[in-house]
Design a protein around this motif. Structure first.
Motif, PDB file in Angstrom:
ATOM      1  N   LYS A 116      25.394 -51.105  20.246  1.00  0.00           N
ATOM      2  CA  LYS A 116      24.273 -50.415  20.887  1.00  0.00           C
ATOM      3  C   LYS A 116      23.364 -51.402  21.617  1.00  0.00           C
ATOM      4  CE  LYS A 116      22.777 -48.905  16.935  1.00  0.00           C
ATOM      5  NZ  LYS A 116      23.764 -49.523  16.032  1.00  0.00           N
ATOM      6  N   SER A 117      22.962 -52.457  20.874  1.00  0.00           N
ATOM      7  CA  SER A 117      22.078 -53.447  21.497  1.00  0.00           C
ATOM      8  C   SER A 117      22.770 -54.119  22.671  1.00  0.00           C
ATOM      9  CB  SER A 117      21.672 -54.516  20.489  1.00  0.00           C
ATOM     10  OG  SER A 117      20.974 -53.930  19.425  1.00  0.00           O
ATOM     11  N   THR A 118      24.031 -54.426  22.490  1.00  0.00           N
ATOM     12  CA  THR A 118      24.783 -55.096  23.544  1.00  0.00           C
ATOM     13  C   THR A 118      24.782 -54.259  24.813  1.00  0.00           C
ATOM     14  OG1 THR A 118      26.188 -56.122  21.895  1.00  0.00           O
ATOM     15  CG2 THR A 118      27.042 -56.031  24.133  1.00  0.00           C
TER      16      THR A 118
ATOM     17  N   PHE B 293      12.537 -55.454  22.371  1.00  0.00           N
ATOM     18  CA  PHE B 293      13.677 -56.014  21.647  1.00  0.00           C
ATOM     19  C   PHE B 293      13.728 -55.536  20.207  1.00  0.00           C
ATOM     20  CE2 PHE B 293      12.972 -58.648  25.251  1.00  0.00           C
ATOM     21  CZ  PHE B 293      14.241 -59.049  25.649  1.00  0.00           C
ATOM     22  N   GLN B 294      14.929 -55.696  19.634  1.00  0.00           N
ATOM     23  CA  GLN B 294      15.128 -55.236  18.263  1.00  0.00           C
ATOM     24  C   GLN B 294      14.229 -55.994  17.296  1.00  0.00           C
ATOM     25  OE1 GLN B 294      19.245 -54.986  17.203  1.00  0.00           O
ATOM     26  NE2 GLN B 294      18.841 -54.321  15.118  1.00  0.00           N
ATOM     27  N   LYS B 295      14.150 -57.330  17.505  1.00  0.00           N
ATOM     28  CA  LYS B 295      13.242 -58.116  16.663  1.00  0.00           C
ATOM     29  C   LYS B 295      11.955 -58.342  17.433  1.00  0.00           C
ATOM     30  CE  LYS B 295      16.572 -61.039  15.307  1.00  0.00           C
ATOM     31  NZ  LYS B 295      17.044 -62.388  15.378  1.00  0.00           N
TER      32      LYS B 295
ATOM     33  N   MET C  90      14.363 -49.346  24.628  1.00  0.00           N
ATOM     34  CA  MET C  90      13.723 -49.670  23.351  1.00  0.00           C
ATOM     35  C   MET C  90      14.780 -49.793  22.266  1.00  0.00           C
ATOM     36  SD  MET C  90      10.615 -46.964  23.648  1.00  0.00           S
ATOM     37  CE  MET C  90       9.193 -47.817  23.054  1.00  0.00           C
ATOM     38  N   ASP C  91      14.871 -51.016  21.721  1.00  0.00           N
ATOM     39  CA  ASP C  91      15.882 -51.260  20.687  1.00  0.00           C
ATOM     40  C   ASP C  91      15.234 -51.127  19.309  1.00  0.00           C
ATOM     41  OD1 ASP C  91      18.136 -51.950  19.338  1.00  0.00           O
ATOM     42  OD2 ASP C  91      18.568 -53.735  20.541  1.00  0.00           O
ATOM     43  N   GLU C  92      15.499 -50.036  18.644  1.00  0.00           N
ATOM     44  CA  GLU C  92      14.916 -49.738  17.333  1.00  0.00           C
ATOM     45  C   GLU C  92      13.421 -50.030  17.281  1.00  0.00           C
ATOM     46  OE1 GLU C  92      17.182 -51.005  13.985  1.00  0.00           O
ATOM     47  OE2 GLU C  92      19.008 -51.175  15.182  1.00  0.00           O
ATOM     48  N   PRO C  93      12.634 -49.351  18.103  1.00  0.00           N
ATOM     49  CA  PRO C  93      11.207 -49.680  18.206  1.00  0.00           C
ATOM     50  C   PRO C  93      10.417 -49.292  16.962  1.00  0.00           C
ATOM     51  CG  PRO C  93      11.671 -47.708  19.456  1.00  0.00           C
ATOM     52  CD  PRO C  93      12.998 -48.226  18.978  1.00  0.00           C
TER      53      PRO C  93
HETATM   54 MG    MG Z   1      21.116 -53.826  17.546  1.00  0.00          MG
END
Ligand code: MG
Ligand code: ATP
Lengths: 522, 265
Positions: free
Chosen positions: B56-58, B104-106, B185-188
């Protein structure tokens, strides 16, 4: 005749004891475990290690402390072994005239220092002479009646004998040798005893309840603490070695005269300096012209090194392709490994004449100058600055770059607005470290800064020759005419002392910067 | 503007903002995304769901070329944004990323003050003419990210000193402040409490009025609540893509069904 038991031998015995102790200790614990399974608090090998540590560590630490301390103790011993009324340490009667109490006291202190140095030298010389098999203890005593032949014999054997030997010197030297012999005999014996006691006690302690694991951890911790203390002790030792002569110098010459003196002209290497108060010290030893030269050159060096080094680091870590990085980084590191004397030669024969040709001989009368030394020292520091900065820039997390790029910032904006500010404390730390290297640098300035032996005032011209703290230390100690026990040499200790504190201060500042930088990503 | 396409695909009522065709992503030899076709619509929230490590992030990072910063990463296929291939040589990734923003996710706040973190984007893109306007942008962005009340008294404090959830919202505010056309938005909400989550979801809903939003989430409820379209990824494949209501009530692929009912994890 040396002691039978020496430290190397004891070391060997201790090692053997430790190995035996491990095997015995583990075996004993294993037998207990076999007899009553699961009752043992610690595993057998931990019991073994406990015996090893208990045997070796106290003995090792004792040996180190003894070896280190015996030098100090024998120094103190010599001091106390000198008879008060010995003629060697008295100011001769005819010289006392016109001197104040205080001046006589200072003279006597200097005499004592010199006397101690000669005695120590003589003791070493006699030790060496006997060790080479040329004489016995009795021979030395027999030769006491006439000292000149003794001196010649020692010299003929290649032993270093400074001043001419006097009766007083020989007496004290023999005292000192006896004392040293005693120390050399007791030390190894005591170390061996410690090892044996540790060996016996720890073997006896083995039982099911004995908490060997915890004890081993304590030993390890203690050893680590000891190791770090040694590093601190070394610093203290260096410091104390230069502190005592420095303080003597400050008292004799005057701290204020030294720190704020505007001229540097040690009598040892200068002819034509008007004699001092009574011909005793005609040297003029002011610190300012030297530190001026040092700081001037360091400033030029940093002006060259910091921009170049920083840009190189930014290029390498942010813009360079993998391929370029793989080649340029090692190349820069090789540059960092070039001996400074090579840089010095380069400065002297290439940069100096080049600068002179560019600015003209009226502005730059000599090829040696602030710029010559500074520019080349800057080149020397470029890889130093770039490699340290590269490290701190690389330590900025990739997430910072992503964050900035993800907002549509360009590479350049990312570097200037995010990465450099984040790395700034680390970079400042790198620069301060570079500065302290520049201040302590010797070889380049010896060759390229100038070698005046009589400096009056501060040289403002960047193309003029200056002298630095380090070059003057070299000049005086390599003895351009001055005796090793003159006020000039004491002044050198004061220079080293002051230099030490300046670089120490800079390093402390740098460390604080780096520490502050580390906090940011925790 | 894409009227032609609208008539061609009569069912769609909205423009296609991003069109991905046969996208492949490789990390060295690792084939992380396989043959993915997706249409991201304008003024729509699209959710990416799928088990951890499915890509997903990729895939999300492909949409604004953030994968360019990873040396070993290689992207193939076409990704068309507003009719232009974003992997075309003439496209400037800098301009692209100003248009397609990312959270970003982090959380990755800059080691700067809270204010400077949010003002960073507007400053470099020249979105404000004076300090007052900039203050305005910072405040409204922080309000939209539901962080204003917590930080309004300490805008000068470092952003890195906030709690994990606060940092996450700071990064959302930072991305919103540049007013991108697409927000990835990656896992916001991964570190947010239910109240902050609700506020961020409100923000997403509000953003949908003018922008298109892509959100990666591990919460089925969240995907169902905020998105209109959902894409389910599994082992680098796009298994199913369609109306959120349909995916959650009547999935076509058995893998989708197992995942949303909690059997693939
Ligand atoms: Mg991810
Ligand atoms: N920087 C990278 N270098 C190499 N491989 C990577 C990198 N980032 C991701 N991968 C690989 O690509 C695959 C997909 O990872 P990705 O981060 O896209 O998963 P994800 O779906 O976002 O998972 P999660 O829900 O845990 O965040 C994984 O197999 C991962 O190992």
């Amino acid at each position: 005749m040396g002691a039978v038991l020496t430290f190397p031998l004891v070391l060997l015995i201790v090692t053997a004891l430790a190995v035996a102790g491990y095997i015995l200790g583990r075996g004993r614990a294993a037998r207990i475990a076999a007899a009553a399974p699961r009752t043992l608090h610690s595993r057998p090998n931990q019991h073994g290690w406990h015996v090893v540590f208990a045997t070796a560590i106290p003995a090792l630490i004792f040996m180190m402390v003894w070896a280190f301390g015996s030098g100090v103790v024998s120094n103190i011993y010599v001091g106390s072994a000198i008879p008060e009324d010995l003629v060697d340490v008295q100011v001769p009667f005819q010289q006392r005239e016109g001197l104040t109490e205080r001046e006589i006291e200072i003279r006597e202190e200097v005499l004592r220092t010199q006397f101690v140095a000669s005695v120590k030298g003589l003791a070493v010389a006699i030790d060496g002479y006997i060790a080479n098999g040329n004489a016995t203890e009795a021979d030395i005593e027999r030769w006491r009646a006439d000292l000149a032949p003794l001196q010649d014999r020692l010299r003929a054997d290649g032993q270093v004998v400074g001043a001419s030997i006097t009766q007083g010197m020989l007496t004290v030297a023999q005292d000192l040798r006896a004392f040293n012999r005693a120390i050399a005999t007791i030390g190894p014996l005591a170390a061996l005893a410690l090892a044996l006691i540790g060996f016996g006690l720890s073997l006896r302690a083995i039982s099911a309840e004995f908490r060997a694991r915890i004890a081993v951890e304590r030993w390890v911790l203690g050893f680590l603490v000891f190791a770090s203390t040694m590093a601190i002790l070394t610093t203290i030792a260096i410091l104390s070695a230069i502190t005592v002569p420095s303080i003597t110098f400050f008292r004799e010459y005057g701290l204020f005269n030294f720190l704020f003196g505007m001229a540097w002209a040690p009598a040892g290497d200068v002819v034509g300096i008007p004699e001092g108060r009574d011909g005793a010290y005609e040297s003029v030893l002011g610190f300012l012209p030297l530190i001026w030269g040092t700081l001037y050159i360091s400033l030029v060096a940093l002006l060259v090194a910091v921009p170049l080094g920083l840009l190189a680091a930014v290029y390498l870590s942010e813009f360079a392709s993998k391929w370029v990085r793989a080649w340029v980084k090692p190349a820069l590191e090789i540059l960092a490994g070039v001996p400074t004397i090579v840089y010095g030669i380069f400065a002297l024969i290439t940069i100096g004449p080049f600068l002179q040709a560019v600015v003209g001989a009226t502005v730059m009368p000599n090829t040696v100058s602030v710029m010559t030394a500074g520019v080349v020292m800057g080149m020397m520091l470029v890889p130093f600055v770039s490699s340290l900065s590269d490290d701190v820039i690389n330590a900025v997390p990739q997430a910072m770059r992503d964050g900035s790029l993800g907002l549509g910032a360009t590479q350049a904006e990312t570097v200037t607005k995010v990465i450099l500010p984040a790395a700034l404390p680390g970079i400042v730390g790198a620069v301060v470290l570079a500065a302290s290297r520049a201040i302590g640098e010797t070889m380049i300035v010896v060759l390229a800064a100038g070698a005046l032996s009589n400096v009056q005032g501060l040289e403002p011209n960047p193309f003029g020759a200056v002298v630095t703290v380090t070059t003057r230390i070299v000049a005086v100690l390599t003895g351009e005419g001055s005796g090793f026990d003159s006020i000039d040499v004491l002044a050198v200790f004061a220079l080293a002392f002051t230099l030490f504190f300046i670089t120490l201060g800079l390093n402390l500042v740098a460390q604080r910067m780096v520490a502050k930088y580390r906090e940011q990503y925790d | 503007m894409n009227d032609m396409r609208m008539t061609e695909r009569g069912v769609n009522t909205k423009d296609i903002k991003i069109e991905a065709r046969k996208v492949q992503v490789f990390y060295g030899a690792n084939h992380a995304i396989k043959d993915v076709d997706v249409d991201i619509e304008d003024k729509t929230v699209t959710a990416f769901i799928g088990p951890s490590g499915c890509g997903k992030s990729t895939f999300l990072r492909c949409l604004n070329r953030m994968n360019d910063t990873i040396d070993i990463c290689r992207v193939e296929g076409d990704i068309i944004l507003d009719g232009e291939d974003i992997y075309d040589k003439r496209v400037d990734p800098v301009q692209l990323r100003a248009k397609v923003g990312m959270v970003f996710q982090k959380p990755n706040p800059f080691p700067k003050s809270i204010y400077d973190n949010v003002a960073y984007g507007p400053k470099i893109h020249g979105l404000s003419r004076n300090k007052a306007e900039l203050d305005e942008i910072v405040e409204s962005s922080l309000r939209r990210a539901a962080l204003w009340n917590e930080v309004k008294d300490r805008l000068d404090a470092p952003g890195t000193g906030l709690s994990g959830g606060q940092q996450q919202r700071l990064c959302i505010a930072r991305a919103v402040a540049t007013s991108p056309e697409v927000l990835l938005m990656d896992e916001p909400c991964s570190a947010l409490d239910p109240i902050a989550t609700a506020q961020v979801e409100e923000l997403i809903d509000e953003l949908r009025q003018s922008y298109s939003v892509v959100i990666v989430t591990h919460s089925m409820q969240q995907a169902a609540r905020v998105s209109q379209k959902t894409a389910f990824f599994h082992l680098g494949n796009l298994v199913e893509f369609g109306e959120t209501s349909k995916i959650f009530t009547n999935p076509e692929d058995p893998r989708t069904e197992s995942y949303i009912t909690g059997r693939i994890g």
